[in-house]
Design a protein around this motif. Structure first.
Motif, PDB file in Angstrom:
ATOM      1  N   LEU A   1       0.893  -1.141  -0.405  1.00  0.00           N
ATOM      2  CA  LEU A   1      -0.238   0.117   0.189  1.00  0.00           C
ATOM      3  C   LEU A   1       0.831   0.990  -0.322  1.00  0.00           C
ATOM      4  O   LEU A   1       2.574   1.402   0.598  1.00  0.00           O
ATOM      5  CB  LEU A   1      -0.750   0.138   1.298  1.00  0.00           C
ATOM      6  CG  LEU A   1      -1.476  -1.353   1.244  1.00  0.00           C
ATOM      7  CD1 LEU A   1      -2.687  -0.902   3.091  1.00  0.00           C
ATOM      8  CD2 LEU A   1      -3.189  -1.636   0.022  1.00  0.00           C
ATOM      9  N   PRO A   2       0.834   2.250  -0.466  1.00  0.00           N
ATOM     10  CA  PRO A   2       0.774   3.374  -0.869  1.00  0.00           C
ATOM     11  C   PRO A   2       1.560   4.032   0.472  1.00  0.00           C
ATOM     12  O   PRO A   2       0.836   4.433   1.619  1.00  0.00           O
ATOM     13  CB  PRO A   2       0.653   4.609  -1.794  1.00  0.00           C
ATOM     14  CG  PRO A   2      -0.634   3.835  -1.886  1.00  0.00           C
ATOM     15  CD  PRO A   2      -0.923   2.415  -1.202  1.00  0.00           C
ATOM     16  N   ASP A   3       2.442   5.122   0.530  1.00  0.00           N
ATOM     17  CA  ASP A   3       2.569   6.176   1.578  1.00  0.00           C
ATOM     18  C   ASP A   3       1.613   6.727   2.199  1.00  0.00           C
ATOM     19  O   ASP A   3       1.408   7.376   3.297  1.00  0.00           O
ATOM     20  CB  ASP A   3       3.675   6.176   1.902  1.00  0.00           C
ATOM     21  CG  ASP A   3       4.696   5.539   1.759  1.00  0.00           C
ATOM     22  OD1 ASP A   3       4.752   4.013   2.583  1.00  0.00           O
ATOM     23  OD2 ASP A   3       6.489   5.934   1.770  1.00  0.00           O
ATOM     24  N   GLY A   4       0.809   7.586   1.015  1.00  0.00           N
ATOM     25  CA  GLY A   4       0.321   8.469   1.499  1.00  0.00           C
ATOM     26  C   GLY A   4      -1.561   7.856   0.953  1.00  0.00           C
ATOM     27  O   GLY A   4      -2.586   8.634   1.728  1.00  0.00           O
ATOM     28  N   LEU A   5      -1.665   7.053   1.724  1.00  0.00           N
ATOM     29  CA  LEU A   5      -3.390   6.167   1.762  1.00  0.00           C
ATOM     30  C   LEU A   5      -3.392   6.872   3.043  1.00  0.00           C
ATOM     31  O   LEU A   5      -3.245   6.696   3.787  1.00  0.00           O
ATOM     32  CB  LEU A   5      -3.115   4.860   1.368  1.00  0.00           C
ATOM     33  CG  LEU A   5      -4.738   3.829   1.486  1.00  0.00           C
ATOM     34  CD1 LEU A   5      -4.380   4.185   0.327  1.00  0.00           C
ATOM     35  CD2 LEU A   5      -4.313   2.853   2.238  1.00  0.00           C
ATOM     36  N   MET A   6      -4.775   7.497   2.540  1.00  0.00           N
ATOM     37  CA  MET A   6      -5.249   8.206   3.279  1.00  0.00           C
ATOM     38  C   MET A   6      -6.995   7.418   4.077  1.00  0.00           C
ATOM     39  O   MET A   6      -7.618   7.249   5.064  1.00  0.00           O
ATOM     40  CB  MET A   6      -6.238   8.903   2.970  1.00  0.00           C
ATOM     41  CG  MET A   6      -5.161  10.063   3.196  1.00  0.00           C
ATOM     42  SD  MET A   6      -5.313  12.163   2.427  1.00  0.00           S
ATOM     43  CE  MET A   6      -6.544  12.570   4.186  1.00  0.00           C
ATOM     44  N   SER A   7      -7.638   6.577   3.501  1.00  0.00           N
ATOM     45  CA  SER A   7      -8.803   5.646   3.710  1.00  0.00           C
ATOM     46  C   SER A   7      -8.551   4.132   2.820  1.00  0.00           C
ATOM     47  O   SER A   7      -8.373   3.841   2.265  1.00  0.00           O
ATOM     48  CB  SER A   7     -10.558   6.180   3.616  1.00  0.00           C
ATOM     49  OG  SER A   7      -9.924   6.867   1.891  1.00  0.00           O
ATOM     50  N   ILE A   8      -9.504   3.380   3.616  1.00  0.00           N
ATOM     51  CA  ILE A   8      -9.620   2.422   3.188  1.00  0.00           C
ATOM     52  C   ILE A   8     -10.737   1.426   3.349  1.00  0.00           C
ATOM     53  O   ILE A   8     -11.604   2.372   4.826  1.00  0.00           O
ATOM     54  CB  ILE A   8      -8.837   0.673   3.810  1.00  0.00           C
ATOM     55  CG1 ILE A   8      -7.440   1.211   3.420  1.00  0.00           C
ATOM     56  CG2 ILE A   8      -9.117  -0.653   3.800  1.00  0.00           C
ATOM     57  CD1 ILE A   8      -6.198   0.428   4.404  1.00  0.00           C
ATOM     58  N   GLY A   9     -12.105   1.043   2.194  1.00  0.00           N
ATOM     59  CA  GLY A   9     -13.685   1.394   2.202  1.00  0.00           C
ATOM     60  C   GLY A   9     -13.855   0.052   2.603  1.00  0.00           C
ATOM     61  O   GLY A   9     -13.043  -0.865   2.764  1.00  0.00           O
ATOM     62  N   LEU A  10     -14.532  -0.414   3.154  1.00  0.00           N
ATOM     63  CA  LEU A  10     -15.680  -1.367   3.652  1.00  0.00           C
ATOM     64  C   LEU A  10     -15.416  -2.102   2.082  1.00  0.00           C
ATOM     65  O   LEU A  10     -15.441  -2.386   1.538  1.00  0.00           O
ATOM     66  CB  LEU A  10     -17.471  -0.715   3.324  1.00  0.00           C
ATOM     67  CG  LEU A  10     -18.157  -0.632   2.308  1.00  0.00           C
ATOM     68  CD1 LEU A  10     -18.352  -1.845   2.133  1.00  0.00           C
ATOM     69  CD2 LEU A  10     -18.892   0.107   2.948  1.00  0.00           C
ATOM     70  N   ASN A  11     -15.355  -3.384   3.268  1.00  0.00           N
ATOM     71  CA  ASN A  11     -15.054  -5.121   2.568  1.00  0.00           C
ATOM     72  C   ASN A  11     -13.837  -4.884   1.421  1.00  0.00           C
ATOM     73  O   ASN A  11     -13.615  -5.722   0.069  1.00  0.00           O
ATOM     74  CB  ASN A  11     -16.339  -5.497   1.384  1.00  0.00           C
ATOM     75  CG  ASN A  11     -17.100  -5.514   2.331  1.00  0.00           C
ATOM     76  OD1 ASN A  11     -17.572  -7.132   2.657  1.00  0.00           O
ATOM     77  ND2 ASN A  11     -18.736  -5.136   1.907  1.00  0.00           N
TER      78      ASN A  11
END
Length: 340
Positions: free
Chosen positions: A211-221
């Motif tokens: 996953l990238p360093d700038g990832l801000m959110s992970i969605g449902l499922n």
């Protein structure tokens, strides 16, 4: 040519011709419309025509849609399309060259006989459902010019194993790789800030995800049912993890939740029966009882000199139990309250 084209072509002709209704008789309008339909139907029946009205034309097995001058999208393919597919970068017609910049919505949907796809440089977007249900597709080459992948674009491509997402990609749509059962590893490009709802849902053989360093959110499922995942490293910038995000990741053993995370959705880690080590920020809000009761170690970053272990009681949610040990920084405790 598939039924999708017939429906849209007839609709577009009706919209194109409506401005003439008041300028000519109803009989003339109907004659013009029926003539245009006949021209398009001829192309559909014998495949010999190269042009149709209202911004569509066909060359070989593909139908194209004119977006603007000299710019087109690959709109549809014939039912006989199979094997290796090389999408052209340019299409020449009647002395004019058109550039392909998009694989349109539903373009190859349910083309169950294609096995490989090479998308050329210059294509910028892969549309919604573009390759949905291509059950024999195992390899896709995506160029560095693509910036977005649409919702469900590769959904239920159950044999897909070989795909590299270029760094140019900025958005990956919801459920984009849902049901890609044989996808084994993926690196999410650095410009992606959100893993959408269901993006890798039921990728049951996905064992490695970067996953990238700038990832801000992970969605449902987002990773629900990824049974081969054993660990996940989350970005330090992430602030939310959606409902059921890692549900039934049955081999997940370790996960570190960064300090900026403020919300973990209901059942985000339900069914993660092998989860042994988890680090949680002190002020994170946890919805429901999504962390398995089998989890015995919880890591906290503490600022007040005290260590807390989260005790999950089914039906009652989260309870903080203070462990009377003075410490700062990160600490690991076991179920007895002693440090390992």
């Amino acid at each position: 040519l598939r039924s999708k084209f017939i429906a849209v072509a007839v609709t577009s002709m009706m919209l194109f011709s409506v401005s003439t209704v008041f300028a000519s008789s109803p009989e003339s309008y109907l004659n013009d419309l029926s003539g245009a339909v006949a021209t398009e139907q001829k192309m559909l029946n014998d495949g010999s025509a190269k042009e149709v009205a209202n911004g569509f034309f066909k060359v070989n097995n593909f139908t194209y849609r004119i977006l603007r001058e000299n710019i087109i999208s690959l709109y549809d393919c014939t039912e006989t399309t199979k094997g290796i597919v090389n999408i052209p970068a340019y299409v020449d017609l009647n002395g004019q060259r058109y550039k392909v910049i998009c694989v349109d919505d539903d373009a190859f949907k349910d083309c169950t006989e294609i096995t490989e796809v090479k998308i050329p440089e210059g294509v910028e977007r892969i549309g919604v459902n573009a390759f949905y249900g291509c059950t024999k597709l195992f390899k896709v080459e995506i160029p560095e010019t693509v910036t977005s992948i649409g919702n469900e674009s590769f959904g239920h491509c159950s044999e897909l194993t070989d795909i590299k997402l270029p760094e140019s990609i900025q958005t990956i749509g919801a459920w984009a790789f849902n049901g890609c059962e044989n996808l084994r590893e993926v690196t999410v490009p650095s410009n992606v800030t959100t893993i959408g709802n269901g993006t890798f849902n039921n990728c049951s053989n996905l064992a490695s995800v970067r996953l990238p360093d700038g990832l801000m959110s992970i969605g449902l499922n987002a990773f629900n049912g990824c049974e081969k995942l054993t660990s996940v490293k989350l970005s330090g910038e992430i602030i939310s993890i959606g409902y059921y995000a890692f549900m039934d990741c049955v081999q997940l053993k370790d996960i570190y939740i960064p300090d900026k995370v403020k919300f973990i959705g209901y059942y985000a880690f339900a069914g993660c029966d092998q989860l042994e080590n988890i680090y949680l920020p002190e002020d994170v809000y946890i919805s429901g009882t999504e962390i398995p009761t089998t989890t015995t170690k919880v890591m906290y970053r503490i600022n007040d000199g005290k260590v807390y272990i989260t005790e999950i009681v089914p039906g009652t949610g989260k309870e903080d139990v203070e462990i009377p040990i003075e410490i700062s920084g990160m600490y690991v405790v076991n179920e007895s309250g002693y440090n390992d």
